[in-house]
Design a protein around this motif. Sequence first.
Motif, PDB file in Angstrom:
ATOM      1  N   ALA A  17       0.796  -1.244   0.000  1.00 36.20           N
ATOM      2  CA  ALA A  17       0.000   0.000   0.000  1.00 36.20           C
ATOM      3  C   ALA A  17       0.818   1.279   0.000  1.00 36.20           C
ATOM      4  CB  ALA A  17      -1.000   0.021   1.167  1.00 36.20           C
ATOM      5  N   GLU A  18       2.083   1.196  -0.462  1.00 30.39           N
ATOM      6  CA  GLU A  18       2.842   2.442  -0.578  1.00 30.39           C
ATOM      7  C   GLU A  18       2.053   3.446  -1.425  1.00 30.39           C
ATOM      8  OE1 GLU A  18       4.502  -0.400  -3.701  1.00 30.39           O
ATOM      9  OE2 GLU A  18       3.849  -0.515  -1.642  1.00 30.39           O
ATOM     10  N   TYR A  19       2.151   4.687  -1.066  1.00 34.16           N
ATOM     11  CA  TYR A  19       1.388   5.795  -1.649  1.00 34.16           C
ATOM     12  C   TYR A  19      -0.088   5.721  -1.247  1.00 34.16           C
ATOM     13  CZ  TYR A  19       5.531   6.839  -4.411  1.00 34.16           C
ATOM     14  OH  TYR A  19       6.808   7.158  -4.791  1.00 34.16           O
ATOM     15  N   LEU A  20      -0.777   4.623  -1.547  1.00 29.85           N
ATOM     16  CA  LEU A  20      -2.213   4.554  -1.265  1.00 29.85           C
ATOM     17  C   LEU A  20      -2.526   4.467   0.224  1.00 29.85           C
ATOM     18  CD1 LEU A  20      -3.635   2.361  -4.167  1.00 29.85           C
ATOM     19  CD2 LEU A  20      -3.716   4.835  -3.889  1.00 29.85           C
ATOM     20  N   VAL A  21      -1.548   4.143   1.048  1.00 32.04           N
ATOM     21  CA  VAL A  21      -1.781   4.185   2.488  1.00 32.04           C
ATOM     22  C   VAL A  21      -2.146   5.605   2.906  1.00 32.04           C
ATOM     23  CG1 VAL A  21       0.641   4.635   3.117  1.00 32.04           C
ATOM     24  CG2 VAL A  21      -0.870   3.466   4.746  1.00 32.04           C
ATOM     25  N   LEU A  22      -1.670   6.582   2.134  1.00 34.66           N
ATOM     26  CA  LEU A  22      -1.985   7.985   2.402  1.00 34.66           C
ATOM     27  C   LEU A  22      -3.439   8.318   2.099  1.00 34.66           C
ATOM     28  CD1 LEU A  22       1.217   9.371   0.688  1.00 34.66           C
ATOM     29  CD2 LEU A  22       0.764   9.474   3.143  1.00 34.66           C
ATOM     30  N   LYS A  23      -4.089   7.453   1.309  1.00 34.52           N
ATOM     31  CA  LYS A  23      -5.476   7.671   0.908  1.00 34.52           C
ATOM     32  C   LYS A  23      -6.443   6.733   1.629  1.00 34.52           C
ATOM     33  CE  LYS A  23      -4.555  10.659  -2.517  1.00 34.52           C
ATOM     34  NZ  LYS A  23      -5.119  12.017  -2.620  1.00 34.52           N
ATOM     35  N   GLY A  24      -5.932   5.979   2.601  1.00 34.17           N
ATOM     36  CA  GLY A  24      -6.815   5.136   3.395  1.00 34.17           C
ATOM     37  C   GLY A  24      -6.760   3.652   3.102  1.00 34.17           C
ATOM     38  N   ALA A  25      -5.837   3.210   2.249  1.00 29.12           N
ATOM     39  CA  ALA A  25      -5.721   1.781   1.956  1.00 29.12           C
ATOM     40  C   ALA A  25      -5.196   1.026   3.174  1.00 29.12           C
ATOM     41  CB  ALA A  25      -4.796   1.550   0.765  1.00 29.12           C
ATOM     42  N   LEU A  26      -5.648  -0.213   3.311  1.00 29.29           N
ATOM     43  CA  LEU A  26      -5.130  -1.086   4.360  1.00 29.29           C
ATOM     44  C   LEU A  26      -3.730  -1.534   3.971  1.00 29.29           C
ATOM     45  CD1 LEU A  26      -5.728  -2.742   6.987  1.00 29.29           C
ATOM     46  CD2 LEU A  26      -6.467  -4.604   5.459  1.00 29.29           C
ATOM     47  N   SER A  27      -2.788  -1.370   4.873  1.00 31.56           N
ATOM     48  CA  SER A  27      -1.394  -1.700   4.563  1.00 31.56           C
ATOM     49  C   SER A  27      -0.865  -2.757   5.520  1.00 31.56           C
ATOM     50  CB  SER A  27      -0.515  -0.445   4.652  1.00 31.56           C
ATOM     51  OG  SER A  27      -0.493   0.044   5.987  1.00 31.56           O
ATOM     52  N   LEU A  28       0.155  -3.429   5.046  1.00 27.67           N
ATOM     53  CA  LEU A  28       0.899  -4.387   5.855  1.00 27.67           C
ATOM     54  C   LEU A  28       2.296  -3.819   6.041  1.00 27.67           C
ATOM     55  CD1 LEU A  28       1.371  -7.201   7.152  1.00 27.67           C
ATOM     56  CD2 LEU A  28       1.823  -8.081   4.842  1.00 27.67           C
ATOM     57  N   ALA A  29       2.757  -3.745   7.273  1.00 21.89           N
ATOM     58  CA  ALA A  29       4.075  -3.167   7.556  1.00 21.89           C
ATOM     59  C   ALA A  29       4.789  -4.007   8.606  1.00 21.89           C
ATOM     60  CB  ALA A  29       3.929  -1.726   8.045  1.00 21.89           C
ATOM     61  N   VAL A  30       6.110  -3.912   8.607  1.00 20.96           N
ATOM     62  CA  VAL A  30       6.897  -4.669   9.585  1.00 20.96           C
ATOM     63  C   VAL A  30       7.882  -3.747  10.295  1.00 20.96           C
ATOM     64  CG1 VAL A  30       6.698  -6.838   8.317  1.00 20.96           C
ATOM     65  CG2 VAL A  30       8.666  -5.349   7.882  1.00 20.96           C
ATOM     66  N   PRO A  31       8.019  -3.910  11.622  1.00 24.41           N
ATOM     67  CA  PRO A  31       9.115  -3.235  12.320  1.00 24.41           C
ATOM     68  C   PRO A  31      10.404  -3.972  12.001  1.00 24.41           C
ATOM     69  CG  PRO A  31       7.932  -4.645  13.843  1.00 24.41           C
ATOM     70  CD  PRO A  31       7.198  -4.721  12.533  1.00 24.41           C
ATOM     71  N   THR A  32      11.511  -3.285  12.081  1.00 22.30           N
ATOM     72  CA  THR A  32      12.795  -3.912  11.766  1.00 22.30           C
ATOM     73  C   THR A  32      13.632  -4.109  13.019  1.00 22.30           C
ATOM     74  OG1 THR A  32      14.012  -1.843  11.394  1.00 22.30           O
ATOM     75  CG2 THR A  32      12.779  -2.752   9.521  1.00 22.30           C
ATOM     76  N   GLN A  33      14.611  -4.992  12.883  1.00 17.77           N
ATOM     77  CA  GLN A  33      15.555  -5.217  13.974  1.00 17.77           C
ATOM     78  C   GLN A  33      16.501  -4.031  14.121  1.00 17.77           C
ATOM     79  OE1 GLN A  33      17.430  -9.090  13.429  1.00 17.77           O
ATOM     80  NE2 GLN A  33      15.509  -9.942  12.673  1.00 17.77           N
ATOM     81  N   HIS A  34      16.481  -3.153  13.147  1.00 13.70           N
ATOM     82  CA  HIS A  34      17.269  -1.920  13.190  1.00 13.70           C
ATOM     83  C   HIS A  34      16.399  -0.804  13.761  1.00 13.70           C
ATOM     84  CE1 HIS A  34      20.146  -3.973  10.601  1.00 13.70           C
ATOM     85  NE2 HIS A  34      19.125  -4.328   9.838  1.00 13.70           N
ATOM     86  N   GLY A  35      16.996   0.079  14.517  1.00 13.58           N
ATOM     87  CA  GLY A  35      16.225   1.165  15.097  1.00 13.58           C
ATOM     88  C   GLY A  35      17.121   2.282  15.584  1.00 13.58           C
ATOM     89  N   GLN A  36      16.559   3.139  16.438  1.00 12.07           N
ATOM     90  CA  GLN A  36      17.303   4.297  16.940  1.00 12.07           C
ATOM     91  C   GLN A  36      16.986   4.527  18.415  1.00 12.07           C
ATOM     92  OE1 GLN A  36      18.475   8.807  15.550  1.00 12.07           O
ATOM     93  NE2 GLN A  36      16.465   8.070  14.934  1.00 12.07           N
ATOM     94  N   SER A  37      18.022   4.865  19.167  1.00 11.48           N
ATOM     95  CA  SER A  37      17.844   5.196  20.584  1.00 11.48           C
ATOM     96  C   SER A  37      18.037   6.692  20.804  1.00 11.48           C
ATOM     97  CB  SER A  37      18.840   4.417  21.443  1.00 11.48           C
ATOM     98  OG  SER A  37      20.173   4.814  21.156  1.00 11.48           O
TER      99      SER A  37
END
Length: 311
Positions: A17-37
């Motif tokens: 749902a890239e781009y269309l997530v901005l218009k209300g599409a249902l999206s699937l996303a994952v958190p990553t093992q990489h991050g920020q403190s």
Amino acid sequence: MEQAQFFYSNGKLLITAEYLVLKGALSLAVPTQHGQSLSVYPDTNEGLTWQAFENDEQWLKFHLNKDEILNPTEDFSSEKTFIAELLKQALVLNPNFLNGLAYRLETRLNFNRNWGLGSSSTLINNVAQWAQVDAFDLLARVSKGSGYDIACAQSDTPILFQRHHKKVWTEACLFSPDFKDQIYFLYLGKKQKTENEVRKFLAQEKDYNLEIQEISSLSLHLLDAELAVDFDKIIESHETIISHILAVPTLKQKAFSDFQGSIKSLGAWGGDFAMIRSDWDKKTLTNYFESKGLSTLIPWDNMVLEDEEYL
């Protein structure tokens, strides 16, 4: 004296749902093992001393006084001015934030900041935790993004995400394909300025209701795909829809037409990461992409954050 404080947020990848997530599409996303403190230390010097590290190497250091926070410049091209605006908006949401302005701060990314895994969203979520404000409210004050990245920053498992106007819905989900050992994330080497892409897309006044329904359906189908062949078909259908909307060829058509398997752009098309699924072994995959000048290929198990209890 105040105690030191520590905050951490997960990076993100938007799978559908890239781009269309901005218009209300249902999206699937994952958190990553990489991050920020974010580490916050009381200081004897007035103002904020900010140090940013990437894989233990300092890449940014600056000082902010109270006036620079309350009256940041309009130019967000530099990290310093963006951070000043972020702190200002956190103060709007919580006027008691930054009482006794004397801190030394350290941010630490454990990934390459050009990878597009959420160097901004993890910062926003960390500052929101520090300021004790809602991260989605803070995001809305500094960005036009959907907020899926904030949801990932706060989640330890894949999520379904949807935004209608200002209302956010998110739910933890099980996304761990039986063939995930065949799934990799390929860095394309072209850092995209997501905020610019978001603003350009939102400037369009087109009706995408049909495409939103199709992409929302594909998000659920991808979640339930039991066979690699079905996974590939869903990826191809998704790529075709977004390709039509953007009027640009898919990544596979453009650069990898001879590839055996599926390739899906992630996030803003044209840069950052792509998701790869193939029957080829890792050595064959590595050789193939290195022949194209691409050397960063990360296996699923080294990228996606999965809560073992949820599995």
